[in-house]
Design a protein around this motif. Sequence first.
Motif, PDB file in Angstrom:
ATOM      1  N   ASN A  59       0.836  -1.201   0.000  1.00 40.06           N
ATOM      2  CA  ASN A  59       0.000   0.000   0.000  1.00 40.06           C
ATOM      3  C   ASN A  59       0.871   1.251   0.000  1.00 40.06           C
ATOM      4  O   ASN A  59       2.079   1.192   0.230  1.00 40.06           O
ATOM      5  CB  ASN A  59      -0.885   0.039   1.250  1.00 40.06           C
ATOM      6  N   CYS A  60       0.245   2.397  -0.238  1.00 39.69           N
ATOM      7  CA  CYS A  60       0.877   3.708  -0.017  1.00 39.69           C
ATOM      8  C   CYS A  60       2.103   3.948  -0.893  1.00 39.69           C
ATOM      9  O   CYS A  60       3.143   4.402  -0.404  1.00 39.69           O
ATOM     10  CB  CYS A  60       1.291   3.858   1.448  1.00 39.69           C
ATOM     11  N   TYR A  61       2.004   3.693  -2.189  1.00 38.91           N
ATOM     12  CA  TYR A  61       3.150   3.957  -3.062  1.00 38.91           C
ATOM     13  C   TYR A  61       3.663   5.380  -2.862  1.00 38.91           C
ATOM     14  O   TYR A  61       2.902   6.336  -2.782  1.00 38.91           O
ATOM     15  CB  TYR A  61       2.759   3.759  -4.529  1.00 38.91           C
ATOM     16  N   GLN A  62       4.990   5.508  -2.817  1.00 36.01           N
ATOM     17  CA  GLN A  62       5.621   6.799  -2.597  1.00 36.01           C
ATOM     18  C   GLN A  62       5.511   7.706  -3.834  1.00 36.01           C
ATOM     19  O   GLN A  62       5.495   8.918  -3.717  1.00 36.01           O
ATOM     20  CB  GLN A  62       7.090   6.582  -2.241  1.00 36.01           C
ATOM     21  N   ASN A  63       5.438   7.122  -4.985  1.00 34.05           N
ATOM     22  CA  ASN A  63       5.200   7.843  -6.233  1.00 34.05           C
ATOM     23  C   ASN A  63       4.653   6.813  -7.210  1.00 34.05           C
ATOM     24  O   ASN A  63       4.753   5.608  -6.966  1.00 34.05           O
ATOM     25  CB  ASN A  63       6.492   8.469  -6.769  1.00 34.05           C
ATOM     26  N   TYR A  64       4.063   7.261  -8.305  1.00 40.17           N
ATOM     27  CA  TYR A  64       3.579   6.277  -9.268  1.00 40.17           C
ATOM     28  C   TYR A  64       3.467   6.911 -10.655  1.00 40.17           C
ATOM     29  O   TYR A  64       3.592   8.128 -10.814  1.00 40.17           O
ATOM     30  CB  TYR A  64       2.236   5.664  -8.840  1.00 40.17           C
ATOM     31  N   ASN A  65       3.211   6.061 -11.643  1.00 40.66           N
ATOM     32  CA  ASN A  65       3.155   6.512 -13.024  1.00 40.66           C
ATOM     33  C   ASN A  65       1.915   7.361 -13.309  1.00 40.66           C
ATOM     34  O   ASN A  65       0.852   7.128 -12.736  1.00 40.66           O
ATOM     35  CB  ASN A  65       3.111   5.319 -13.986  1.00 40.66           C
ATOM     36  N   VAL A  66       2.081   8.289 -14.226  1.00 36.58           N
ATOM     37  CA  VAL A  66       0.947   8.901 -14.904  1.00 36.58           C
ATOM     38  C   VAL A  66       0.733   8.055 -16.164  1.00 36.58           C
ATOM     39  O   VAL A  66       1.628   7.936 -16.995  1.00 36.58           O
ATOM     40  CB  VAL A  66       1.231  10.366 -15.279  1.00 36.58           C
ATOM     41  N   ALA A  67      -0.434   7.439 -16.266  1.00 34.24           N
ATOM     42  CA  ALA A  67      -0.662   6.459 -17.324  1.00 34.24           C
ATOM     43  C   ALA A  67      -1.328   7.095 -18.540  1.00 34.24           C
ATOM     44  O   ALA A  67      -2.347   7.776 -18.421  1.00 34.24           O
ATOM     45  CB  ALA A  67      -1.532   5.314 -16.797  1.00 34.24           C
ATOM     46  N   SER A  82      10.115   8.216  -9.312  1.00 32.79           N
ATOM     47  CA  SER A  82       9.480   7.018  -9.879  1.00 32.79           C
ATOM     48  C   SER A  82       8.823   6.250  -8.749  1.00 32.79           C
ATOM     49  O   SER A  82       8.972   6.589  -7.568  1.00 32.79           O
ATOM     50  CB  SER A  82      10.523   6.140 -10.565  1.00 32.79           C
ATOM     51  N   ALA A  83       8.098   5.190  -9.099  1.00 32.54           N
ATOM     52  CA  ALA A  83       7.494   4.330  -8.081  1.00 32.54           C
ATOM     53  C   ALA A  83       8.605   3.772  -7.199  1.00 32.54           C
ATOM     54  O   ALA A  83       9.565   3.195  -7.698  1.00 32.54           O
ATOM     55  CB  ALA A  83       6.715   3.208  -8.749  1.00 32.54           C
ATOM     56  N   SER A  84       8.492   3.942  -5.885  1.00 32.38           N
ATOM     57  CA  SER A  84       9.612   3.574  -5.020  1.00 32.38           C
ATOM     58  C   SER A  84       9.147   2.906  -3.733  1.00 32.38           C
ATOM     59  O   SER A  84       8.827   1.721  -3.727  1.00 32.38           O
ATOM     60  CB  SER A  84      10.461   4.811  -4.719  1.00 32.38           C
ATOM     61  N   GLY A  85       9.041   3.665  -2.640  1.00 28.05           N
ATOM     62  CA  GLY A  85       8.705   3.058  -1.359  1.00 28.05           C
ATOM     63  C   GLY A  85       7.269   2.566  -1.291  1.00 28.05           C
ATOM     64  O   GLY A  85       6.359   3.159  -1.871  1.00 28.05           O
ATOM     65  N   THR A  86       7.062   1.465  -0.575  1.00 27.24           N
ATOM     66  CA  THR A  86       5.718   0.953  -0.297  1.00 27.24           C
ATOM     67  C   THR A  86       5.682   0.416   1.134  1.00 27.24           C
ATOM     68  O   THR A  86       6.725   0.143   1.732  1.00 27.24           O
ATOM     69  CB  THR A  86       5.300  -0.177  -1.268  1.00 27.24           C
ATOM     70  N   LEU A  87       4.469   0.235   1.658  1.00 30.38           N
ATOM     71  CA  LEU A  87       4.292  -0.242   3.023  1.00 30.38           C
ATOM     72  C   LEU A  87       3.415  -1.483   3.073  1.00 30.38           C
ATOM     73  O   LEU A  87       2.458  -1.602   2.296  1.00 30.38           O
ATOM     74  CB  LEU A  87       3.635   0.843   3.886  1.00 30.38           C
ATOM     75  N   MET A  88       3.734  -2.387   3.987  1.00 29.55           N
ATOM     76  CA  MET A  88       2.854  -3.497   4.331  1.00 29.55           C
ATOM     77  C   MET A  88       2.140  -3.103   5.622  1.00 29.55           C
ATOM     78  O   MET A  88       2.782  -2.684   6.590  1.00 29.55           O
ATOM     79  CB  MET A  88       3.645  -4.793   4.530  1.00 29.55           C
ATOM     80  N   LEU A 129       7.366  15.397  -8.705  1.00 28.03           N
ATOM     81  CA  LEU A 129       7.456  15.094 -10.125  1.00 28.03           C
ATOM     82  C   LEU A 129       7.093  13.637 -10.367  1.00 28.03           C
ATOM     83  O   LEU A 129       7.648  12.734  -9.724  1.00 28.03           O
ATOM     84  CB  LEU A 129       8.873  15.369 -10.648  1.00 28.03           C
ATOM     85  N   MET A 130       6.176  13.409 -11.297  1.00 30.91           N
ATOM     86  CA  MET A 130       5.688  12.060 -11.564  1.00 30.91           C
ATOM     87  C   MET A 130       5.981  11.659 -13.007  1.00 30.91           C
ATOM     88  O   MET A 130       5.852  12.484 -13.923  1.00 30.91           O
ATOM     89  CB  MET A 130       4.187  11.995 -11.277  1.00 30.91           C
ATOM     90  N   PRO A 131       6.375  10.390 -13.225  1.00 31.75           N
ATOM     91  CA  PRO A 131       6.742   9.952 -14.578  1.00 31.75           C
ATOM     92  C   PRO A 131       5.520   9.627 -15.430  1.00 31.75           C
ATOM     93  O   PRO A 131       4.611   8.926 -14.989  1.00 31.75           O
ATOM     94  CB  PRO A 131       7.566   8.689 -14.316  1.00 31.75           C
ATOM     95  N   VAL A 132       5.499  10.147 -16.650  1.00 34.03           N
ATOM     96  CA  VAL A 132       4.439   9.828 -17.611  1.00 34.03           C
ATOM     97  C   VAL A 132       4.904   8.633 -18.440  1.00 34.03           C
ATOM     98  O   VAL A 132       5.972   8.674 -19.053  1.00 34.03           O
ATOM     99  CB  VAL A 132       4.142  11.029 -18.531  1.00 34.03           C
ATOM    100  N   LYS A 133       4.102   7.567 -18.443  1.00 34.03           N
ATOM    101  CA  LYS A 133       4.494   6.348 -19.155  1.00 34.03           C
ATOM    102  C   LYS A 133       3.373   5.886 -20.076  1.00 34.03           C
ATOM    103  O   LYS A 133       2.190   6.021 -19.771  1.00 34.03           O
ATOM    104  CB  LYS A 133       4.863   5.245 -18.159  1.00 34.03           C
ATOM    105  N   ASP A 134       3.788   5.326 -21.199  1.00 30.92           N
ATOM    106  CA  ASP A 134       2.857   4.836 -22.220  1.00 30.92           C
ATOM    107  C   ASP A 134       2.537   3.374 -21.938  1.00 30.92           C
ATOM    108  O   ASP A 134       3.380   2.501 -22.127  1.00 30.92           O
ATOM    109  CB  ASP A 134       3.483   4.990 -23.610  1.00 30.92           C
ATOM    110  N   TYR A 135       1.318   3.102 -21.499  1.00 31.83           N
ATOM    111  CA  TYR A 135       0.945   1.743 -21.125  1.00 31.83           C
ATOM    112  C   TYR A 135       0.725   0.831 -22.329  1.00 31.83           C
ATOM    113  O   TYR A 135       0.640  -0.377 -22.184  1.00 31.83           O
ATOM    114  CB  TYR A 135      -0.299   1.766 -20.235  1.00 31.83           C
ATOM    115  N   CYS A 157       7.364  -4.538 -21.904  1.00 34.61           N
ATOM    116  CA  CYS A 157       8.197  -4.324 -20.716  1.00 34.61           C
ATOM    117  C   CYS A 157       9.114  -3.109 -20.896  1.00 34.61           C
ATOM    118  O   CYS A 157      10.267  -3.114 -20.473  1.00 34.61           O
ATOM    119  CB  CYS A 157       9.029  -5.571 -20.389  1.00 34.61           C
ATOM    120  N   SER A 158       8.602  -2.078 -21.535  1.00 32.92           N
ATOM    121  CA  SER A 158       9.382  -0.867 -21.741  1.00 32.92           C
ATOM    122  C   SER A 158       9.453  -0.073 -20.449  1.00 32.92           C
ATOM    123  O   SER A 158       8.504  -0.035 -19.675  1.00 32.92           O
ATOM    124  CB  SER A 158       8.745  -0.011 -22.843  1.00 32.92           C
ATOM    125  N   SER A 159      10.581   0.567 -20.210  1.00 36.98           N
ATOM    126  CA  SER A 159      10.725   1.423 -19.026  1.00 36.98           C
ATOM    127  C   SER A 159      10.862   2.892 -19.444  1.00 36.98           C
ATOM    128  O   SER A 159      11.290   3.730 -18.658  1.00 36.98           O
ATOM    129  CB  SER A 159      11.943   0.994 -18.206  1.00 36.98           C
TER     130      SER A 159
END
Length: 385
Positions: free
Chosen positions: A163-171, A250-256, A308-314, A321-323
Amino acid sequence: MKTIAEINERIKQGRAVVLTAEEMTKAVKEMGAEKAAKEIDVVTTGTFSPMCSSGMLFNIGQTEAPTLRASKMWLNDVPCHAGLAAVDGFVGATEMREGDPLNQVYPGEFHYGGAHVIEDLIAGRKVKLRCESYTTDCYPKKSFEREITIHDLKYAHMLNPRNCYQNYNVAVNENAHKTLYTYMGALKPHLQNANFATSGELSPLFNDPYFKTIGLGTRIFLGGGIGYVIGSGTQHVPNPKRTEKGVPMSASGTLMVKGDMKAMSDRYVRAHSLFGYGVSLAVGIGIPIPVLNAEIAQYTGVGNEDILMPVKDYSLDYQNCSSRVIKHVSYAELISGSIDIDGKKVPTHPLTSYQRSLEIAEELKKRIEKGAFLLTQPVENIEAY
């Protein structure tokens, strides 16, 4: 320097100064981190967003004779994992109801899955429990079926691996010629929309980017009740590329996390049906950040323009598996309603409710000010470097 014990004493005495993360951002801009650290004790954060990696660990108890060893379980026809013990089970939020395949659901209809079972139980609604088993000398019963509520369960805890992603993609969908149905919602072709998920400056892990105060044993607001951090989440990335202010790019820290569902509210735990993809669970989480020093005050002063959030092409990322990151955009730009991609104005759509996230931060603030919620000292740190 302050300690958590000193802050807790101030909370008990009703003297603690508590601000929401939104208020703290303004305070740090106005008075600076040094002064803010002296005057403010706790910053409350909040997020209310789909978190697919969630679920319920439960125990149905042995309430009938003869007894049964449940080797298969269903709740409202949603399969549960029963390979734990005689009457223990686990249902994942994204598990789909049997007979509800994606290709038989049409626009306007809803998928049903584990997330809905969790919400139904928290809301006090009845669900159908069904069990099957092989027989043993100590567990001679083969099956049973009955309606239950959460109060019929001996144990019902939310247990969320990530849960609680520290950052995530703009899809976005830049290259596909059709709409893509994803966990980030429907992505229309040729950059007709951009979907994102975070609560920005309210988000817990943006306010403690190096996990200075959050770790194993941290007490949190979870689904309206009290929960705890039990470690880093799955797919935790401890050393991402960061901005000068420490914000991951980028997507980084997460919590259990875990918490007692019997104390939760369906206002802060809601099932999501995502057409063409399946189901997810929106979870409300609020984490208090003790302002121990000026460094932490500076982190809790993070603003939407700093994130700042990364924009990625889904259409590429999940097929090849493009980064590739198209560009980075600030959260402030995202909540303005549109972003610019190669000269094109692309409408943005949040999956996270900022209003409900702010409500969580404010509710946690009230509980702390009343002395009903004390902070905890982590017994183990979470890796951040």
